[in-house]
Design a protein around this motif. Structure first.
Motif, PDB file in Angstrom:
ATOM      1  N   GLY A   1       0.797  -1.217   0.000  1.00 20.53           N
ATOM      2  CA  GLY A   1       0.000   0.000   0.000  1.00 20.53           C
ATOM      3  C   GLY A   1       0.833   1.273   0.000  1.00 20.53           C
ATOM      4  N   MET A   2       2.156   1.144   0.013  1.00 17.62           N
ATOM      5  CA  MET A   2       3.029   2.327  -0.007  1.00 17.62           C
ATOM      6  C   MET A   2       3.103   2.864  -1.428  1.00 17.62           C
ATOM      7  SD  MET A   2       6.059   1.128   2.545  1.00 17.62           S
ATOM      8  CE  MET A   2       5.636   0.600   4.215  1.00 17.62           C
ATOM      9  N   ILE A   3       2.840   4.139  -1.574  1.00 13.55           N
ATOM     10  CA  ILE A   3       2.787   4.723  -2.915  1.00 13.55           C
ATOM     11  C   ILE A   3       4.074   5.493  -3.188  1.00 13.55           C
ATOM     12  CG2 ILE A   3       1.448   6.200  -4.461  1.00 13.55           C
ATOM     13  CD1 ILE A   3       0.024   3.594  -3.405  1.00 13.55           C
ATOM     14  N   LEU A   4       4.753   5.105  -4.256  1.00 17.93           N
ATOM     15  CA  LEU A   4       6.049   5.704  -4.592  1.00 17.93           C
ATOM     16  C   LEU A   4       5.854   6.840  -5.584  1.00 17.93           C
ATOM     17  CD1 LEU A   4       8.094   2.406  -5.199  1.00 17.93           C
ATOM     18  CD2 LEU A   4       7.325   3.406  -3.049  1.00 17.93           C
ATOM     19  N   ALA A   5       6.781   7.800  -5.543  1.00 16.87           N
ATOM     20  CA  ALA A   5       6.730   8.907  -6.497  1.00 16.87           C
ATOM     21  C   ALA A   5       6.925   8.339  -7.902  1.00 16.87           C
ATOM     22  CB  ALA A   5       7.821   9.914  -6.180  1.00 16.87           C
ATOM     23  N   PRO A   6       5.931   8.499  -8.784  1.00 16.62           N
ATOM     24  CA  PRO A   6       5.950   7.745 -10.048  1.00 16.62           C
ATOM     25  C   PRO A   6       7.123   8.080 -10.977  1.00 16.62           C
ATOM     26  CG  PRO A   6       4.078   9.267  -9.971  1.00 16.62           C
ATOM     27  CD  PRO A   6       4.705   9.276  -8.620  1.00 16.62           C
ATOM     28  N   LYS A   7       7.463   9.359 -11.080  1.00 14.57           N
ATOM     29  CA  LYS A   7       8.539   9.714 -12.019  1.00 14.57           C
ATOM     30  C   LYS A   7       9.866   9.124 -11.554  1.00 14.57           C
ATOM     31  CE  LYS A   7       6.640  14.005 -13.829  1.00 14.57           C
ATOM     32  NZ  LYS A   7       6.616  15.453 -13.643  1.00 14.57           N
ATOM     33  N   VAL A   8      10.145   9.260 -10.256  1.00 13.65           N
ATOM     34  CA  VAL A   8      11.409   8.739  -9.714  1.00 13.65           C
ATOM     35  C   VAL A   8      11.433   7.219  -9.848  1.00 13.65           C
ATOM     36  CG1 VAL A   8      12.858   8.570  -7.643  1.00 13.65           C
ATOM     37  CG2 VAL A   8      11.575  10.654  -8.100  1.00 13.65           C
ATOM     38  N   ALA A   9      10.313   6.584  -9.493  1.00 17.58           N
ATOM     39  CA  ALA A   9      10.265   5.123  -9.548  1.00 17.58           C
ATOM     40  C   ALA A   9      10.468   4.626 -10.974  1.00 17.58           C
ATOM     41  CB  ALA A   9       8.931   4.629  -8.998  1.00 17.58           C
ATOM     42  N   ALA A  10       9.855   5.321 -11.943  1.00 13.46           N
ATOM     43  CA  ALA A  10       9.994   4.889 -13.342  1.00 13.46           C
ATOM     44  C   ALA A  10      11.423   5.098 -13.834  1.00 13.46           C
ATOM     45  CB  ALA A  10       9.016   5.668 -14.216  1.00 13.46           C
ATOM     46  N   ALA A  11      12.023   6.219 -13.448  1.00 11.80           N
ATOM     47  CA  ALA A  11      13.372   6.520 -13.937  1.00 11.80           C
ATOM     48  C   ALA A  11      14.425   5.646 -13.259  1.00 11.80           C
ATOM     49  CB  ALA A  11      13.680   7.996 -13.689  1.00 11.80           C
ATOM     50  N   ALA A  12      14.242   5.393 -11.965  1.00 12.61           N
ATOM     51  CA  ALA A  12      15.291   4.686 -11.214  1.00 12.61           C
ATOM     52  C   ALA A  12      15.201   3.177 -11.369  1.00 12.61           C
ATOM     53  CB  ALA A  12      15.199   5.065  -9.742  1.00 12.61           C
ATOM     54  N   GLY A  13      14.017   2.640 -11.612  1.00 10.02           N
ATOM     55  CA  GLY A  13      13.876   1.186 -11.708  1.00 10.02           C
ATOM     56  C   GLY A  13      14.316   0.523 -10.419  1.00 10.02           C
ATOM     57  N   LYS A  14      15.248  -0.435 -10.549  1.00 12.41           N
ATOM     58  CA  LYS A  14      15.719  -1.150  -9.361  1.00 12.41           C
ATOM     59  C   LYS A  14      16.655  -0.308  -8.500  1.00 12.41           C
ATOM     60  CE  LYS A  14      15.101  -5.944 -10.290  1.00 12.41           C
ATOM     61  NZ  LYS A  14      15.673  -7.269 -10.135  1.00 12.41           N
ATOM     62  N   ASP A  15      17.113   0.827  -9.037  1.00  7.33           N
ATOM     63  CA  ASP A  15      17.992   1.700  -8.249  1.00  7.33           C
ATOM     64  C   ASP A  15      17.203   2.666  -7.368  1.00  7.33           C
ATOM     65  OD1 ASP A  15      20.296   0.549  -9.178  1.00  7.33           O
ATOM     66  OD2 ASP A  15      20.474   1.905 -10.893  1.00  7.33           O
ATOM     67  N   PHE A  16      15.902   2.484  -7.330  1.00  8.52           N
ATOM     68  CA  PHE A  16      15.052   3.332  -6.482  1.00  8.52           C
ATOM     69  C   PHE A  16      15.554   3.309  -5.038  1.00  8.52           C
ATOM     70  CE2 PHE A  16      11.295   3.986  -3.773  1.00  8.52           C
ATOM     71  CZ  PHE A  16      10.790   5.175  -4.296  1.00  8.52           C
ATOM     72  N   THR A  17      16.115   2.171  -4.632  1.00 10.47           N
ATOM     73  CA  THR A  17      16.600   2.008  -3.257  1.00 10.47           C
ATOM     74  C   THR A  17      17.655   3.038  -2.880  1.00 10.47           C
ATOM     75  OG1 THR A  17      17.586   0.442  -1.709  1.00 10.47           O
ATOM     76  CG2 THR A  17      18.331   0.284  -3.967  1.00 10.47           C
ATOM     77  N   GLN A  18      18.366   3.538  -3.877  1.00 10.54           N
ATOM     78  CA  GLN A  18      19.459   4.472  -3.559  1.00 10.54           C
ATOM     79  C   GLN A  18      18.925   5.864  -3.215  1.00 10.54           C
ATOM     80  OE1 GLN A  18      23.116   3.866  -4.892  1.00 10.54           O
ATOM     81  NE2 GLN A  18      22.791   2.015  -6.065  1.00 10.54           N
ATOM     82  N   HIS A  19      17.780   6.239  -3.784  1.00  8.74           N
ATOM     83  CA  HIS A  19      17.174   7.543  -3.483  1.00  8.74           C
ATOM     84  C   HIS A  19      15.650   7.407  -3.449  1.00  8.74           C
ATOM     85  CE1 HIS A  19      20.988   9.586  -3.818  1.00  8.74           C
ATOM     86  NE2 HIS A  19      21.219   8.879  -4.899  1.00  8.74           N
ATOM     87  N   PRO A  20      15.129   6.717  -2.460  1.00  6.35           N
ATOM     88  CA  PRO A  20      13.685   6.495  -2.416  1.00  6.35           C
ATOM     89  C   PRO A  20      12.904   7.797  -2.187  1.00  6.35           C
ATOM     90  CG  PRO A  20      14.728   5.757  -0.386  1.00  6.35           C
ATOM     91  CD  PRO A  20      15.826   6.134  -1.310  1.00  6.35           C
ATOM     92  N   VAL A  21      11.816   7.929  -2.919  1.00  4.49           N
ATOM     93  CA  VAL A  21      10.968   9.117  -2.773  1.00  4.49           C
ATOM     94  C   VAL A  21       9.516   8.656  -2.628  1.00  4.49           C
ATOM     95  CG1 VAL A  21      10.201  11.286  -3.807  1.00  4.49           C
ATOM     96  CG2 VAL A  21      12.540  10.490  -4.188  1.00  4.49           C
TER      97      VAL A  21
END
Lengths: 314, 525
Positions: B179-199
């Motif tokens: 149910g946690m909603i991630l910032a869509p642009k960051v999530a789409a751009a970062a892919g699996k690297d989202f972990t390095q700068h989660p938003v």
């Protein structure tokens, strides 16, 4: 000597290759399925199969090894399976911590151990000798874990002088950095100081009985000069060898001490990696540590020459 | 040669290291020591320092599996729904929801919410986040959202989720990482690297993470419920050793520590500067029996329910938790805590009855002593538990051999069926389905003992498909008598969340999931 050093440098590559095969092979013997550990409480077979495929765990061992080594030769130590960060980045974060802690511990060990060994030898069978031996024995027989907890309870909880755990980088705040590392460095340095003390004392006792020491005294040199310039210089060769080995051990990570003081160094990282079956981290850290170890031994070889000029012609 | 002659004269008179030399050395050592201890710590009053029991894995909710990771996410990522102290599901990023039919859930979203990168949190963002959970390679949320057929955006503030089958447990999935909603642009751009700068859209934004050491979050001024936040920064410090967590709490270098071990609870209570908060957790601890998973199941304990019933009666659960956990955990024979709406008050914990246990073994016709391998991972308290059970069971006629193993190895052994009885716990889920289905349903992924019972399967399936709470409770209530008879899992106790904190800290809400909710927390003077 130059040839000897050249041979030692040439040994580095096959040594590291052997280490890479050993660490890769040995961790395959560890029981437990990395995919199962990484999945946490998720047990869906499809998810587990996907993890195995993603991490090449469904390939043969030689293929996995060659894949990893191929990346290493291109300067890529791989990705942590658990933290999902590059291993080289993790190593770069942990190495300064371990280097700082090791350097401080080693400095403490040398500052305590070598003078105590000299004094014990020079004042053989005196109260100073017995005191130094007693302190050395205590240092050797006190478990780091226990000493760490006791120091935390006394210095941090009771007296409130130092933070009980954690780490602040030197570059961020050097005072806070010293405050967080002085206790773990003392704990680590304490046991090494005891070893250095005993070896220095033993080597000094041998050296002080040599003819050249008697000759130096007979020539009327100051006692300090005899002890430091003549006896100690010769006695230091085994101590330097031992010091290099101990420093190497420190660099490979002081697992329990780092755990007690929550210092995020190599020791803590490799233990976490082993328990979580994070193979790329284990492999990367062991490889870097092996490299440091080999380099330290090489430096020790060079120091022999500085300490004992006769070896230059050997 | 006058210089050398003079030197000779001076040294032959002493010929040793003088007291003065020693004094100099001693002073140097003292000076070094005093310099070191003079370096003092400083702390910011605006920072909340939280001690965690272990390092988290990744900072990406889609790929994360650790419990402590969820604690950090509680500060970083708001969820569509949350739970309260009584395990009621309450809206967070949602404002409400309704089932328009048993397979269709409509969620109304809070308006005016922004992500930490100033993107707007709307229905498209929610859809993108849920789809990412369902499709990202390696996602651990796939099975949680496996029932989702498709998602429709009705308008920016409304989303419709169509399920493949009715599910009473689905809404509870949205109270956790799914149910946690991630910032869509960051999530789409970062892919699996989202972990390095989660938003995300939580009250604090990500600053840095040093693995094995700490995670730092900083206040997000644009947070939708900003008035509930009283700190500028939160630092989650990884302190693996329980005594070190306690020492930090007592020294005041952390303000709050989760997972205070029961043996340290008295020390926290005794300190007037500290406060102890105890609440039920969602999980349980028990013994899983290998009933049909490979050759190791072929033993009296695995093959005969009477033997398992005898073993159950040989255990004094209250004495067990008194000895190992200072009596702080709650003995149980079911998979949910008493705070759960699915808790069955009719299921009493049986008193230890050695005579009856012996009679059951006699009735089972097994030769005594009944040999049993008990697999236990090598945590000190788990091994102590195994030893107490070994001793209790011996009096009833069991010869228990404890097989101690490192945790990861024990998990693998369990999955392969290389155990007879396995002492293992479950961290727990909000909905009872998450504590039962995967371990008791035929062929389910976590059913390592290969328990299979048609009645239990039918009730689990029915209860999962219902959305009416009363109907679901009735279905589970029918299931327990069968499980008490078969004992595929001998439930032992419900752990408690034991949190230690500075007495100055106010506003802490003890929710059974053990998360540290930062809304309302404040540090007084």
């Amino acid at each position: 000597m130059r040839g000897h050093l050249g041979a030692r440098i040439a040994q580095i590559i096959p040594t590291l290759l052997l280490v890479s095969v050993l660490v890769f092979g040995l961790q395959q013997l560890m029981p437990g399925d990395p995919a199962l550990v990484l999945a946490g409480e998720e047990r869906d077979p499809q998810v587990l199969a996907q993890i195995r495929a993603e991490l090449w765990l469904d390939r043969s061992l030689p293929v996995q090894y060659l894949h990893w080594m191929g990346n290493v030769l291109h300067g890529n130590l791989g990705y942590s399976w658990r933290i999902r960060e590059p291993v080289s980045q993790l190593v770069a974060e942990k190495l300064p911590v371990t280097l700082q802690l090791s350097a401080m511990a080693f400095l403490i060990a040398v500052v305590i151990g070598v003078p105590a060994g000299i004094v014990a030898a020079v004042k053989r069978n005196s109260a100073w000798d017995y005191l130094a031996n007693a302190i050395g024995l205590a240092g050797l027989s006190t478990p780091n874990f226990w000493l760490g907890i006791m120091l935390i309870l006394l210095v941090s909880v009771q007296l409130g002088w130092l933070p009980p755990s954690g780490y602040v980088p030197l570059a961020e705040d050097w005072r806070q950095s010293l405050a967080t590392t002085i206790m773990p460095a003392f704990v680590l340095g304490n046991s090494i100081a005891a070893i250095l003390m005993r070896h220095t004392r033993s080597a000094m006792l041998t050296a002080l009985d040599q003819d050249y020491v008697r000759t130096a005294r007979a020539k009327g040199l100051r006692e300090w000069g005899v002890v430091i310039r003549h006896a100690l210089r010769n006695a230091l060769i085994p101590v330097v060898t031992l010091g290099a080995l101990e420093l190497g051990t420190l660099l490979s990570g002081a697992v329990l001490t780092e755990q007690v003081f929550s210092i995020p160094g190599f020791g803590k990282m490799i233990v976490d990696a082993v328990f979580n079956r994070d193979y790329p981290v284990v492999q990367g850290v062991v490889l870097v540590t092996a490299f440091l170890y080999v380099v330290l031994n090489l430096i020790a070889d060079l120091l022999y020459v500085v300490i004992n000029p006769r070896l230059r012609d050997a | 040669m006058p210089r050398r002659a003079a030197t000779t004269t001076r040294n032959t008179s002493t010929n040793k290291i003088t007291d003065r030399d020693f004094n100099i050395m001693r002073r140097i050592l003292w000076a070094s020591f005093l310099l070191a201890i003079a370096v003092q710590q400083s702390a910011s009053a605006q920072t909340l320092r939280v001690a965690l029991r272990q390092d988290l894995d990744t900072m990406d909710p889609t790929l994360s599996t650790t419990y402590v990771g969820r604690i950090v996410f509680a500060g970083l990522c708001d969820k569509l729904f949350d739970i309260d102290e009584k395990l009621n599901i309450v809206p967070q990023l949602a404002t409400g929801s309704e089932w328009t039919d048993p397979k269709t859930l409509v969620i109304h979203l809070r308006q005016g919410v922004k992500f930490q990168d100033d993107e707007v949190m709307d229905a498209e963002a929610v859809k993108a986040s849920l789809l990412r959970d369902m499709t990202l390679p390696g996602s651990y949320r796939k099975s949680e959202l496996g029932l989702v057929d498709h998602i429709d955006v009705i308008d920016p503030a409304t989303i419709r989720i169509a399920l493949k089958a009715p599910s009473g447990a689905f809404l509870a999935q949205l109270t956790d990482r799914s149910g946690m909603i991630l910032a869509p642009k960051v999530a789409a751009a970062a892919g699996k690297d989202f972990t390095q700068h989660p938003v995300c859209s939580g009250p604090f934004k990500f600053v840095e993470r040093v693995p094995q050491d700490h995670v730092t979050l900083e206040r997000f001024p644009g947070y939708w419920d900003n008035k509930a936040i009283n700190f500028d920064r939160v630092v989650y410090q990884i302190l693996v050793d329980s005594s070190v967590r306690l020492a930090n709490l007592k020294a005041g270098t952390v303000d709050l520590s989760e997972n205070i071990v029961p043996t340290d609870a008295a020390a926290v209570k005794a300190d007037p500067r500290l406060r102890l908060v105890i609440s039920d957790s969602l999980g349980y601890f028990g013994i899983t029996a290998n009933l049909d998973n490979g050759p190791q199941a072929k033993n009296p304990y695995g093959q005969n329910a009477l033997v398992r019933q005898a073993f159950d009666l040989a255990i004094d659960r209250q004495a067990l938790v008194n000895v190992v956990y200072n009596g702080m955990f709650a003995p149980t024979v079911q998979a949910v805590p008493s705070s759960s709406p699915f808790y069955d008050a009719a299921l009493a914990v049986p008193a230890r009855d050695v005579a009856k246990a012996k009679a059951l073994l006699k009735q089972a016709g097994v030769s005594l002593p009944v040999k049993l391998e008990l697999l236990a991972f090598n945590n000190p308290d788990v091994l102590q538990t195994a030893e107490v059970i070994q001793s209790m069971a011996a009096e009833a006629g069991f010869d228990v051999h404890i097989q101690s193993m490192e945790f990861a190895s024990s998990l693998a052994a369990s999955a392969r069926g290389e155990f007879q009885a396995y002492l293992i716990g479950w961290s727990g889920r909000v909905d009872i389905d998450g504590n039962t289905y995967a371990f008791l349903h035929t062929g389910a992924a976590g059913n390592d003992g290969h328990y299979s019972n048609a009645t239990v399967d039918k009730l689990l399936d029915e209860a999962r498909g219902m959305t009416d709470l009363a109907q679901r409770k009735a279905a589970y209530a029918q299931m327990w008598p069968q499980l008490r008879q078969d004992l595929p899992i001998t439930y032992l106790w419900i752990p408690t969340n034991i949190v230690g904190m500075s007495a100055k800290l106010t506003g802490f809400r003890p929710v059974p999931d053990g998360m540290i909710r930062l809304q309302g927390l404040a540090l007084g003077k």
